[in-house]
Design an enzyme around this catalytic site. Structure first.
Site, short mmCIF file in Angstrom:
data_model
loop_
_atom_site.label_atom_id
_atom_site.label_comp_id
_atom_site.label_asym_id
_atom_site.label_seq_id
_atom_site.Cartn_x
_atom_site.Cartn_y
_atom_site.Cartn_z
N THR A 66 -51.13 28.58 -8.59
CA THR A 66 -51.72 28.02 -9.18
C THR A 66 -51.09 26.75 -9.65
OG1 THR A 66 -51.84 30.11 -9.46
CG2 THR A 66 -52.16 28.91 -12.04
P1 AMP Z 1 -50.33 32.57 -10.39
O1 AMP Z 1 -49.00 33.34 -10.76
O2 AMP Z 1 -50.05 31.48 -8.80
O3 AMP Z 1 -50.57 34.11 -10.02
O4 AMP Z 1 -50.88 31.82 -11.29
C1 AMP Z 1 -51.57 32.13 -12.31
C2 AMP Z 1 -51.58 32.41 -13.70
O5 AMP Z 1 -51.07 30.90 -13.84
C3 AMP Z 1 -52.37 33.00 -14.42
O6 AMP Z 1 -52.29 34.24 -14.78
C4 AMP Z 1 -52.71 32.03 -15.81
O7 AMP Z 1 -52.06 33.12 -17.02
C5 AMP Z 1 -51.39 30.91 -15.71
N1 AMP Z 1 -52.10 30.20 -16.48
C6 AMP Z 1 -52.41 29.34 -15.58
N2 AMP Z 1 -52.39 27.62 -16.94
C7 AMP Z 1 -51.64 27.88 -17.60
C8 AMP Z 1 -51.24 26.71 -18.09
N3 AMP Z 1 -51.49 26.07 -18.55
N4 AMP Z 1 -50.14 27.37 -18.81
C9 AMP Z 1 -49.24 28.41 -18.36
N5 AMP Z 1 -49.59 29.46 -17.51
C10 AMP Z 1 -51.06 29.12 -17.45
ZN ZN Z 2 -54.04 31.05 -9.04
ZN ZN Z 3 -52.04 34.67 -8.99
#
Ligand code: AMP
Ligand code: ZN
Ligand code: ZN
Length: 405
Positions: A74
């Site tokens: 992400t």
């Molecule tokens: P991943 O672990 O790669 O799946 O990341 C997705 C998660 O990143 C989601 O659950 C979001 O809630 C979190 N996320 C997205 N943007 C932000 C941010 N700006 N700050 C903290 N967490 C975030």
């Molecule tokens: Zn993502």
């Molecule tokens: Zn994810």
């Protein structure tokens, strides 16, 4: 010279206006550039019959399956989308990172202090900083990196990320900024949804829960479109996802604690990628064990990661990097079994494909583009805003067929 000609033309227009008793019409504001991320929204979700608004925007504009950058996580991909630099170049090489310049600190999405600390984000300039420097008001709300200063520069409107804010409330946050007096309205704005990513992890990409989350986000997009219309806001809307989602199974696990001896190493990421730090004095034995060929996972020294990943030069990349086959995870016997879906894998895997939809006055109708790399989104944003892009890894020519001019 040019200026004098324009001034003369303006004077003539004013004279004509007053002669005919008409006030000169106020200039139309330039279209808003609205960048929307639907985290982990795979292109095939558009065919599930639950996304009338998104499918309508795709049909009335441009659509593509987009290749994420590596690793398909992400934060790295969100920063790539707004900088045009791949993670190895933009410095956000993983969701979890270490850096000798930050001794004792681990960067993580949940580490609020690190997320707000500009020194993690200062290796590439995000588009909102370029736009602010060109005199525009920007509102990169909830976009990773937007809560930090970039070399002292901050976007006009930002908001502290709160995972509990539901999709509808996120739309309302954006609309509230568009309700500001005209001189305070942004030229560039973002919107971020994570409901589809959460459902993909918890329930899997083929689950009914995924369909429900896609429908929820689609309804929020519908609410946004109605809100823009009610306010007379003309927008070029660019909808992207950061990566896709692969189904997992407890039967597809590689156990790192079967490969390495306890106490000789630590890990930061385990799952679709594995990042390994040998303990002092154990560099050679940890390397030897990890680099041996095995089924379902390959590991490299960071300098030997294959060139197509464009990854491994940045000091923040772990010294040893493991990549399981898509759909497999690297884990330990002590860890819980994997969730139903995950991402981070080879960015060329079909399951990791991301979505691109663009709709608005700058875009032609009904265009399907060939798959392109997500670094191309940045030069597109620069073009929409009329700013000079920073040096980047993208190529606007890949998207030229989508543009009206
Ligand atoms: P991943 O672990 O790669 O799946 O990341 C997705 C998660 O990143 C989601 O659950 C979001 O809630 C979190 N996320 C997205 N943007 C932000 C941010 N700006 N700050 C903290 N967490 C975030
Ligand atoms: Zn993502
Ligand atoms: Zn994810």
């Amino acid at each position: 010279m040019m200026f004098r000609k324009l001034a003369a033309a303006a004077a003539l227009a004013i004279a004509l206006g007053s002669a005919s008793g008409l006030a000169a019409a106020p200039p139309k504001p330039a279209p808003l550039t609205l960048l929307i991320s639907i985290d982990a929204f795979r292109p095939d979700y558009l065919t599930r019959g639950v996304t009338p608004n998104l499918s309508g925007l795709a049909a009335g504009g441009a659509f593509a399956e987009m290749r994420p950058s590596f690793p398909s996580k992400t934060f790295p991909n969100h920063y790539t989308l707004v900088t045009g630099r791949r993670p190895d170049e933009n410095g956000i090489v993983a969701n979890n990172m270490r850096d000798e310049a930050h001794p004792g600190v681990t960067f993580a999405m949940s580490n609020r202090e690190a997320v707000k600390d500009g020194t993690w984000w200062d290796q590439a300039q995000p588009i909102w900083v370029t736009a602010e420097q060109a005199g525009m008001i920007t509102a990169p709300i909830y976009w990773p990196g937007s809560e930090a200063d970039y070399h002292g520069q901050h976007a006009h409107y930002t908001s502290t990320f709160d995972v509990k804010t539901n999709s509808q409330a996120r739309v309302d946050m954006d609309l509230a900024v568009l309700d500001k007096p005209p001189a305070e309205r942004p030229r560039f704005m973002t919107l971020y949804f994570d409901a589809v990513d959460t459902a993909g992890h918890h329930s899997g990409p083929d689950s009914p829960e995924l369909g429900a989350a896609a429908a929820e986000v689609d309804a929020a997009i519908g609410q946004l479109l109605a809100g823009l219309k009610a306010r007379g806001v003309v927008a070029n809307i660019v909808i992207v996802s950061d990566h896709g989602m692969a189904p997992l199974s407890p039967d597809r696990r590689v156990f790192i604690d079967d490969i390495l001896t306890a106490g000789t190493y630590t890990t930061l990421d385990l799952g679709p990628i594995g990042t390994v730090y040998p303990a002092a004095g154990h560099e050679a034995d940890v390397e030897k064990a990890l680099l041996a060929p095995r089924e379902h996972m390959q590991c490299w020294r960071k300098a030997d990661i294959p060139a197509r990943f464009h990854y491994g030069k940045n000091p923040r990349v772990a010294p040893l990097f493991c990549l399981p086959e898509t759909g497999w995870v690297v884990t330990t016997h002590k860890s819980r079994p994997p969730e139903k879906g995950d991402h981070g894998y080879d960015n060329f895997s079909p399951e990791m494909r991301a979505t691109f939809i663009a709709n608005g006055p700058a875009f032609r109708h009904g265009v399907t583009l060939k798959t392109f790399d997500n670094v191309d989104v940045y030069p597109l944003l620069a073009k929409l805003l009329g700013v000079t892009p920073q040096p980047n890894d993208g190529n606007l020519a890949d998207l030229a067929a989508a543009l009206t001019k």
